[in-house]
Design a protein around this motif. Structure first.
Motif, PDB file in Angstrom:
ATOM      1  N   ILE A 248     -28.887 -13.278 -12.867  1.00 10.59           N
ATOM      2  CA  ILE A 248     -29.099 -14.127 -12.427  1.00 10.59           C
ATOM      3  C   ILE A 248     -30.985 -13.761 -11.368  1.00 10.59           C
ATOM      4  O   ILE A 248     -32.189 -14.380 -12.313  1.00 10.59           O
ATOM      5  CB  ILE A 248     -29.014 -15.718 -12.087  1.00 10.59           C
ATOM      6  CG1 ILE A 248     -27.837 -15.994 -12.504  1.00 10.59           C
ATOM      7  CG2 ILE A 248     -29.770 -16.747 -11.494  1.00 10.59           C
ATOM      8  CD1 ILE A 248     -27.127 -17.501 -12.619  1.00 10.59           C
ATOM      9  N   HIS A 249     -30.400 -13.302 -10.800  1.00  9.10           N
ATOM     10  CA  HIS A 249     -31.493 -12.883  -9.767  1.00  9.10           C
ATOM     11  C   HIS A 249     -32.380 -11.781  -9.542  1.00  9.10           C
ATOM     12  O   HIS A 249     -33.216 -11.104  -9.111  1.00  9.10           O
ATOM     13  CB  HIS A 249     -31.098 -13.032  -8.268  1.00  9.10           C
ATOM     14  CG  HIS A 249     -30.873 -14.518  -8.164  1.00  9.10           C
ATOM     15  ND1 HIS A 249     -32.079 -15.558  -8.283  1.00  9.10           N
ATOM     16  CD2 HIS A 249     -30.291 -15.417  -7.655  1.00  9.10           C
ATOM     17  CE1 HIS A 249     -31.298 -16.821  -8.460  1.00  9.10           C
ATOM     18  NE2 HIS A 249     -29.768 -16.317  -7.634  1.00  9.10           N
ATOM     19  N   MET A 250     -31.710 -10.325 -10.754  1.00 14.25           N
ATOM     20  CA  MET A 250     -31.841  -9.044 -10.446  1.00 14.25           C
ATOM     21  C   MET A 250     -31.608  -8.311 -12.224  1.00 14.25           C
ATOM     22  O   MET A 250     -31.151  -9.348 -13.269  1.00 14.25           O
ATOM     23  CB  MET A 250     -30.339  -8.302  -9.460  1.00 14.25           C
ATOM     24  CG  MET A 250     -30.111  -9.020  -8.563  1.00 14.25           C
ATOM     25  SD  MET A 250     -29.356  -7.986  -7.395  1.00 14.25           S
ATOM     26  CE  MET A 250     -29.453  -6.248  -7.509  1.00 14.25           C
ATOM     27  N   SER A 251     -32.646  -7.490 -12.435  1.00 22.64           N
ATOM     28  CA  SER A 251     -32.146  -6.861 -13.620  1.00 22.64           C
ATOM     29  C   SER A 251     -30.841  -6.492 -13.577  1.00 22.64           C
ATOM     30  O   SER A 251     -29.934  -6.169 -12.987  1.00 22.64           O
ATOM     31  CB  SER A 251     -33.261  -5.290 -13.798  1.00 22.64           C
ATOM     32  OG  SER A 251     -32.752  -4.402 -12.551  1.00 22.64           O
ATOM     33  N   ARG A 252     -30.410  -6.611 -15.052  1.00 20.88           N
ATOM     34  CA  ARG A 252     -29.188  -5.600 -14.801  1.00 20.88           C
ATOM     35  C   ARG A 252     -29.556  -4.458 -14.527  1.00 20.88           C
ATOM     36  O   ARG A 252     -28.100  -4.050 -13.764  1.00 20.88           O
ATOM     37  CB  ARG A 252     -29.181  -5.486 -16.427  1.00 20.88           C
ATOM     38  CG  ARG A 252     -28.828  -6.716 -17.345  1.00 20.88           C
ATOM     39  CD  ARG A 252     -28.683  -5.932 -19.041  1.00 20.88           C
ATOM     40  NE  ARG A 252     -27.578  -5.998 -19.353  1.00 20.88           N
ATOM     41  CZ  ARG A 252     -26.679  -6.160 -19.555  1.00 20.88           C
ATOM     42  NH1 ARG A 252     -26.734  -7.835 -19.633  1.00 20.88           N
ATOM     43  NH2 ARG A 252     -25.481  -5.790 -19.946  1.00 20.88           N
ATOM     44  N   LYS A 253     -30.159  -3.202 -14.549  1.00 19.35           N
ATOM     45  CA  LYS A 253     -30.776  -1.994 -13.748  1.00 19.35           C
ATOM     46  C   LYS A 253     -30.218  -2.199 -12.271  1.00 19.35           C
ATOM     47  O   LYS A 253     -29.869  -1.371 -11.585  1.00 19.35           O
ATOM     48  CB  LYS A 253     -31.650  -1.311 -14.757  1.00 19.35           C
ATOM     49  CG  LYS A 253     -31.887   0.515 -13.892  1.00 19.35           C
ATOM     50  CD  LYS A 253     -32.863   0.843 -14.092  1.00 19.35           C
ATOM     51  CE  LYS A 253     -33.178   2.240 -14.332  1.00 19.35           C
ATOM     52  NZ  LYS A 253     -34.399   2.814 -14.261  1.00 19.35           N
ATOM     53  N   ALA A 254     -30.425  -3.199 -12.438  1.00 19.16           N
ATOM     54  CA  ALA A 254     -30.910  -2.936 -10.204  1.00 19.16           C
ATOM     55  C   ALA A 254     -29.329  -3.399  -9.910  1.00 19.16           C
ATOM     56  O   ALA A 254     -28.917  -3.133  -8.604  1.00 19.16           O
ATOM     57  CB  ALA A 254     -31.676  -4.195  -9.757  1.00 19.16           C
TER      58      ALA A 254
ATOM     59  N   THR B 158     -27.321 -10.914  -5.250  1.00 22.19           N
ATOM     60  CA  THR B 158     -28.729  -9.792  -4.856  1.00 22.19           C
ATOM     61  C   THR B 158     -28.478  -8.994  -4.038  1.00 22.19           C
ATOM     62  O   THR B 158     -26.816  -8.281  -3.821  1.00 22.19           O
ATOM     63  CB  THR B 158     -29.614 -10.929  -4.143  1.00 22.19           C
ATOM     64  OG1 THR B 158     -28.719 -11.477  -2.588  1.00 22.19           O
ATOM     65  CG2 THR B 158     -29.649 -12.491  -4.664  1.00 22.19           C
ATOM     66  N   GLU B 159     -29.032  -8.045  -3.902  1.00 22.66           N
ATOM     67  CA  GLU B 159     -29.004  -7.011  -3.019  1.00 22.66           C
ATOM     68  C   GLU B 159     -28.266  -7.284  -1.742  1.00 22.66           C
ATOM     69  O   GLU B 159     -27.255  -6.330  -1.284  1.00 22.66           O
ATOM     70  CB  GLU B 159     -29.920  -6.221  -2.930  1.00 22.66           C
ATOM     71  CG  GLU B 159     -30.279  -5.877  -4.497  1.00 22.66           C
ATOM     72  CD  GLU B 159     -31.389  -4.199  -3.939  1.00 22.66           C
ATOM     73  OE1 GLU B 159     -31.298  -3.339  -3.092  1.00 22.66           O
ATOM     74  OE2 GLU B 159     -32.542  -3.611  -5.296  1.00 22.66           O
TER      75      GLU B 159
END
Length: 459
Positions: free
Chosen positions: A408-414, A350-351
């Motif tokens: 899993i928890h983020m878009s590819r861009k994010a 995640t971020e």
């Protein structure tokens, strides 16, 4: 019979930076074996060559084109075979290297004639002898260790007309001390960070550990083997360069052997600067040994820290802990050496997790850290787990800088945004602490020139 030995360029985003280029040791081994058998060869290193592979083939007029490379070079390796065949259908094409060793099926191609999977130099030279004598019957070729070859009329083949010989682990002490004429002519082209004119040495095959993401532990038939130190010392004494990369997957394995190595370096008064790979738990448990290695010239220890949680480390089958990671960094920092931490950005990131990596680096005052994107490599147990979820169709994405699976928890861009933000933050730490001081204006000019040369030269 003339052999053209090829290492293709490295097709990834950072290859043009020219800060981590090692000599083509695998080609120099082959050159040494061929020369001893009376054959002529030419080494083409795509990392440094200024002319195209087509121009080189036309100029050198080889009978055999032998190409060694890594996973991201797969398409280049096959394309070089195709280019050779277009120049002359009589040219025999041979593929080798660590990627082909475990994934020969990926090279079952109409323009690929032979695939060498063994680490044995003798096996390659034997193949060349057979080709020179036009002795290509199944009975003869079936005796060559690890060879894959075509036999269109065979009933029992491995698909696409190829027969795959079993691979037998070889004795590492059968490797010759390489003729480094090529390296000495091009010494200025090879470096590791600030260590210029860096040579390369190999003192072991495979790895005794079983991390499920690791490719190297499966090489040489999964047989870990250490080279006799007498041979290692002889090669080091004769190696005409100050800086040396030890490219064993893990140099720090056998405590007794390492103490003997240290004693021999002192006895023979060898004064060089070294880089090597090691495990965090070994370093944490052997501070006196690490201090002694630092004293004889070890400057960079590349350590697979991998993660900032014990759960992840357990998932990778590391057999080490976060406490080992912390202790490892401390041990190295108490010497004159540097720890280069190798970490993985997992699909579950995640971020906040990317921030956790940065915070851990800052907390432990690490100067240099590289973070790879989680990438299951074909041939490993991890790949079997994820192969049905692979989203990438480009083998060049297996450079650990691209997602080959969906996070899993983020878009590819994010995910990419967080990853590159971390990349920049870690670069700033390294830059501030001086690890990139060698990258002056002249260095950046050369980097730009290398980038533009690659663009002009093309594949």
């Amino acid at each position: 019979m003339k052999v053209l030995l090829i290492r293709p360029k490295a097709p990834n985003k950072l290859s043009f930076t020219k800060i981590l280029d090692n000599e083509p040791l695998e080609l120099e081994y082959l050159h040494t074996g061929l020369a001893a058998a009376g054959y002529v060869d030419y080494i083409y290193d795509g990392f440094i060559e200024k002319i195209s592979i087509e121009a080189t083939i036309k100029r050198e007029k080889p009978d055999i084109v032998a190409i060694s490379g890594y996973i991201t070079q797969e398409n280049l390796m096959k394309s070089y075979c195709t280019k050779a065949k277009k120049i002359s259908s009589q040219i025999i094409t041979v593929i080798g290297g660590v990627h082909a060793q475990l994934n020969p099926h990926r090279f079952y191609d109409q323009d690929v004639d032979y695939i060498c999977r063994s680490e044995s130099i003798d096996a390659f030279v034997t193949l060349v002898r057979c080709l020179e004598a036009n002795n290509k019957d199944v009975t003869t070729l079936s005796k060559i260790n690890g060879l894959c070859f075509k036999d269109e009329g065979a009933v029992e083949d491995d698909g696409d007309g190829f027969i795959m010989n079993p691979i037998t682990p070889i004795d590492i002490n059968t490797l010759p001390i390489p003729d480094r004429s090529f390296f000495y002519k091009n010494k200025s082209e090879y470096r590791y960070l600030d260590l210029t004119e860096a040579g390369t040495i190999k003192t072991s095959f495979s790895c005794p550990y079983t991390c499920n993401f690791c490719y190297c532990t499966l090489l040489n038939g999964s047989r870990y083997q250490e080279r006799d130190l007498e041979l290692v010392i002889k090669e080091l004494k004769d190696l005409d360069c100050q800086n040396v990369q030890i490219v064993d997957d893990d140099f720090l394995v056998n405590k007794e052997r390492l103490w003997q190595f240290i004693d021999l370096i002192k006895t023979h008064k060898i004064h060089k600067t070294y880089t090597c790979y090691g495990r965090a738990d070994f370093i944490a448990d052997n501070p006196e040994l690490i201090y002694a290695l630092s004293e004889i010239g070890f400057k960079y220890f590349l350590v697979g820290l991998e993660a900032v949680t014990d759960k992840e480390l357990d998932g990778y089958g590391k057999g080490s802990s976060l406490d080992h990671n912390s202790a490892c960094v401390k041990v190295i920092q108490e010497t004159a050496s540097h720890c280069i931490g190798l970490m993985i950005a997992p699909l579950e990131a995640t971020e906040a997790y990317f921030d956790d990596i940065y915070d851990w680096v800052v907390l432990h005052d690490l100067k240099y850290v590289t973070v790879s994107i989680f990438t299951p490599i074909p041939g490993t147990p991890l790949y079997k787990t994820y192969k049905d979820k692979i989203t990438s169709t480009s083998i060049e994405d297996w450079d650990f800088l691209h997602l080959v699976l969906d996070p899993i928890h983020m878009s590819r861009k994010a995910f990419y945004r967080a990853y590159y933000r971390l990349f920049i933050r870690l670069y700033k730490i390294a830059k501030k602490t001086g690890i990139y001081d060698f990258m002056d204006l002249d260095f950046y000019r050369k980097m730009l020139k290398a980038y533009l040369t690659e663009k002009i030269k093309g594949g």
